[in-house]
Structures are given as C-alpha cells and as structure tokens.
Design an enzyme around this catalytic site. Sequence first.
Site, PDB file in Angstrom:
ATOM      1  CB  SER A   6       4.472 -58.949 -63.356  1.00 10.76           C
ATOM      2  OG  SER A   6       3.919 -58.855 -63.933  1.00 10.76           O
ATOM      3  NE  ARG A  10       7.114 -61.758 -60.229  1.00 13.57           N
ATOM      4  CZ  ARG A  10       7.410 -62.426 -61.864  1.00 13.57           C
ATOM      5  NH1 ARG A  10       6.220 -61.716 -62.581  1.00 13.57           N
ATOM      6  NH2 ARG A  10       8.187 -62.083 -62.334  1.00 13.57           N
ATOM      7  N   GLY A  78       3.498 -65.793 -71.332  1.00 15.00           N
ATOM      8  CA  GLY A  78       4.754 -66.674 -71.008  1.00 15.00           C
ATOM      9  C   GLY A  78       5.225 -66.013 -69.456  1.00 15.00           C
ATOM     10  CB  SER A 152      14.317 -61.987 -68.663  1.00  9.25           C
ATOM     11  OG  SER A 152      13.583 -62.696 -68.144  1.00  9.25           O
ATOM     12  CD  GLN A 154       8.631 -63.700 -69.041  1.00  8.41           C
ATOM     13  OE1 GLN A 154       9.006 -64.167 -69.870  1.00  8.41           O
ATOM     14  NE2 GLN A 154       6.931 -63.034 -68.698  1.00  8.41           N
ATOM     15  CG  ASP A 300       5.190 -55.946 -70.589  1.00 11.55           C
ATOM     16  OD1 ASP A 300       6.158 -56.390 -71.284  1.00 11.55           O
ATOM     17  OD2 ASP A 300       5.214 -56.554 -69.482  1.00 11.55           O
ATOM     18  CE  LYS A 327       9.039 -58.640 -73.527  1.00 12.96           C
ATOM     19  NZ  LYS A 327       9.659 -59.484 -72.293  1.00 12.96           N
ATOM     20  NE  ARG A 372       2.196 -55.552 -71.734  1.00 13.55           N
ATOM     21  CZ  ARG A 372       1.204 -55.547 -70.458  1.00 13.55           C
ATOM     22  NH1 ARG A 372      -0.039 -54.268 -70.523  1.00 13.55           N
ATOM     23  NH2 ARG A 372       1.629 -56.923 -69.836  1.00 13.55           N
TER      24      ARG A 372
HETATM   25  C1  S3P Z   1       6.912 -60.374 -66.827  1.00 15.15           C
HETATM   26  C2  S3P Z   1       8.202 -59.731 -67.344  1.00 15.15           C
HETATM   27  C3  S3P Z   1       8.786 -59.074 -68.416  1.00 15.15           C
HETATM   28  C4  S3P Z   1       7.926 -58.612 -69.262  1.00 15.15           C
HETATM   29  C5  S3P Z   1       6.715 -59.918 -69.035  1.00 15.15           C
HETATM   30  C6  S3P Z   1       6.151 -60.030 -67.594  1.00 15.15           C
HETATM   31  C7  S3P Z   1       6.895 -60.769 -65.386  1.00 15.15           C
HETATM   32  O1  S3P Z   1       9.298 -60.156 -69.451  1.00 15.15           O
HETATM   33  O2  S3P Z   1       7.667 -58.580 -70.846  1.00 15.15           O
HETATM   34  O3  S3P Z   1       4.995 -58.963 -69.537  1.00 15.15           O
HETATM   35  O4  S3P Z   1       5.866 -60.694 -65.345  1.00 15.15           O
HETATM   36  O5  S3P Z   1       8.020 -61.570 -65.240  1.00 15.15           O
HETATM   37  P1  S3P Z   1      10.410 -60.590 -69.600  1.00 15.15           P
HETATM   38  O6  S3P Z   1      11.469 -61.084 -68.562  1.00 15.15           O
HETATM   39  O7  S3P Z   1      10.689 -61.836 -70.533  1.00 15.15           O
HETATM   40  O8  S3P Z   1      11.027 -59.665 -70.291  1.00 15.15           O
END
Ligand code: S3P
Length: 418
Positions: A6, A10, A78, A152, A154, A300, A327, A372
């Site tokens: 993550s 970023r 994602g 979330s 994300q 996760d 996921k 995972r």
């Molecule tokens: C993530 C947020 C999570 C996580 C993903 C990474 C991120 O998803 O499951 O593997 O880097 O912001 P969600 O925000 O959809 O829960």
Amino acid sequence: MPGDKSISHRALMLSAIAEGKSLIRGFLEGEDTLATLAAFNAMGVQTERTEPGRLSVQGVGLHGLSPPSRALDLGNSGTAMRLMAGLLAGQRFDSELRGDPSLSQRPMGRIVDPLRRMGAKLQCVGTGCTPPLYIAGGQELVGIRYQMPVASAQIKSCLLLAGLYAGGEMQVIEPAPSRDHTERMLEQFGYPTHCSTSAVSVQGQGRLFATSVQVPADLSSAAFFMVGAAIAPGSDLLLRSVGVNPTRTGVIEILRRMGADIALLNQRSGRAEPTADIRVRGARLHGIWIEPLWVPLAIDEFPALFLAAACAEGQTIVTGAAELRVKESDRIEAMAKGLRALGIRARSTADGMIIDGGTLHGGVVDSQGDHRVAMAFAMAALRSSDPVNILDCANIATSYPQFLEHARSVGLDVASRP
Ligand code: S3P
C-alpha cells in the site's frame, strides 16, 4: 520482509505528481507496484532504480503528467486501479485502465459514483461497474462531502487524490477507521490534510514537494509468517522493521486475543509510519469471536487468520467481513473450501465464517489465483499430516516475490511447479 504494498503504491503516485526528485527506499518490487510504476512511466514520469528497492522519481508536478499512448494495464491491483482512477479523473487527457481477469471482475461503482458526483466523467462495464474504466479528461472537479458506505482506504484515497485536482474542499467521512497511509504521506509531501476521528479533508489545487520515503516492511506479508510461527510448536521468529501503523495492526491484536505470543521490539515512530521488530513464538491458540470493529484493521490478514482459527482449540466466529467477498478472490469461499479440503469444519456465512479448530490432513486446495489465499495455505502445511498442494499460485509474485525463498529459509519444505 518485502516493502509494504500500500505504501509503495502511494509513494510512487505522490512522488510522480510532486515537484522535484523523490527517493523511495524499501519499494516493493512486486507485480502490483511494478504495474503502477509502468503506468507512470507511460505518462512521462522518469524513474531510476539505483539498487533493489531504491527508486528515484522525477516528479512532474500536479499538472505535468502526459497522455499515455495506450490503455494502462494494472494487472491484479485493485489499489492501483482505484487510486489512479481518482488521480486521472482530474487530468486534462483521457485514459483507460485495465486489469487481469480477477481485477476485471472487481466492483468499481464504489469509486465511480462519488467521482461522478465530483464532476468526473467515467465509464465502466455493466451493472457491476467493472473494469475497464474509461476516464474522460478535461473536467472541472469540485470537492464534495462524501459519506463512504464501507470502511475502505481505497475509496478514501481515490477521492482524496481526485480532491487534489478539485475546486474547494474534498471531505471523506468513514464509517470506521481504515488505513491512513495516504493522509500521512500527503503530509510528508507537504500537502496539508485535516483529519478527525471519522473524517479527512483536503483543499484542492495545492502543491506537493519531493521528499524521501522509507517504506517499511509489509505487515500483511509478515502476517503469514506470524501465523506460521504461532501455529508451529517450538518456533521463535523475529521479523524486522515491519510497519505497525495502528490502522493496520488488527492482526496482532486478534492473534494475541487467540493466545499468540507476540512481542513488539525496537518500536520506532518513523517520519510518517511507525515500525517495530515483531517476535512471535509458538503457542496454543484458542477460538474467539472476532468483532466487526477489528475487520477493517486486519482486512488483508483474514486468509492467515482463518488458518490460525483452524489450528486453534474451539470455535472462531468472524462477522462483519462481507468485504472479503470482493477482494482478489471471494476470500470467504476460497478459504472455507480450502480448509474443508484439509479436513476442517468451516462454514461460510454471508459476512464471515464459523471455523471449528481441528486437525489438518493434507490435500489439494485451489487458491483461485489469490496471492494471500495461496500463502495462507502454504503455512497450513506446518500443521498438516500430509502435503498440501496449492493450485494457481503465480500471483504470489504480486505482493511477495521472495515468498518461497523466505518460507524455505525458516524451515518450510516448499516447492513450486509451473
Ligand atoms: C488497500 C486497502 C484495502 C486492502 C487492499 C489495499 C490500500 O482495500 O484490502 O489490499 O492500499 O488502500 P479496501 O480499501 O477496499 O478495503
């Protein structure tokens, strides 16, 4: 442990739109983050890999990206797709985001709806609003106040990145805390954010300034070894410089409640992200009810936690975890099926699972192409009487390319076949 996925995404995204040259250390060189890297390279961002995990990024400023000549392929990621959709919604040029078969089935309505409310023009496929995403550039975005329906990071991060390009203030309100890496990193790049317990906001049209980012080791990758050490009698494992941001440490709390012996040593606050060395020793685990409150803080880690539950005495109940169904795979079904194939009573529910701890025999499990799920079942072999054969494991490389090597180095007897 590999760098945090993550935070690596970023670090790259913010370095790309900052002014000046940033240095990223500890960058995860996994398929997901390399897809993000390729996407920014395709938009004219120059990067140099000076040594493994060390990347210098020549930022182009908030409005300096150039139009990519073709669709950006984000593979399995994602995070890359959702965060980049926010960032690209504010550009002057059109773009198209695609992914692999797993990503192509994941819901994008959760970001497309609020982005449209900000004035963005996006198209997705079908009623499920799945990728590819087509983003029309040249739109005037406006900041809105958005109450997220699910916790979330994300969605939150997508909207904050779009908010950088919007007129006025973008405010995102969360139903429960989710990982806050974007907020922390924006601050690190000199971009002010306003955070309260349940809301975060940014004022659009500011500037980001290059900086150096140290990416900590990924707690989500460490979690497989933490569970492995916890379920293997007599083990004693030390994992160094792992990220322990409190919005990610649900796995530590949950395992401790199950009776795991986990110590955090050498805790350091870091510039943006706290880290610690994590020592885990084998212990007798017992089943618990994992409260919904813990779910976003360990989102996760459930594949690994389901395995811990299978090796614990008594019953573990997980509720409030419906997000696991969307996921990289439907992690509730993939894990329940796999655990049953290994002799465990595991019943999936709409939003979680009920697992009776028991004895694992060997067998064949399908990871459904989910990194995972595959890594969790590799750890299952520590307690199974016969070998565990795991199908469709190539995607382990999305987050943890050195997994097999590391697993062998701590005593697992593991091999892969194409
Ligand atoms: C993530 C947020 C999570 C996580 C993903 C990474 C991120 O998803 O499951 O593997 O880097 O912001 P969600 O925000 O959809 O829960």
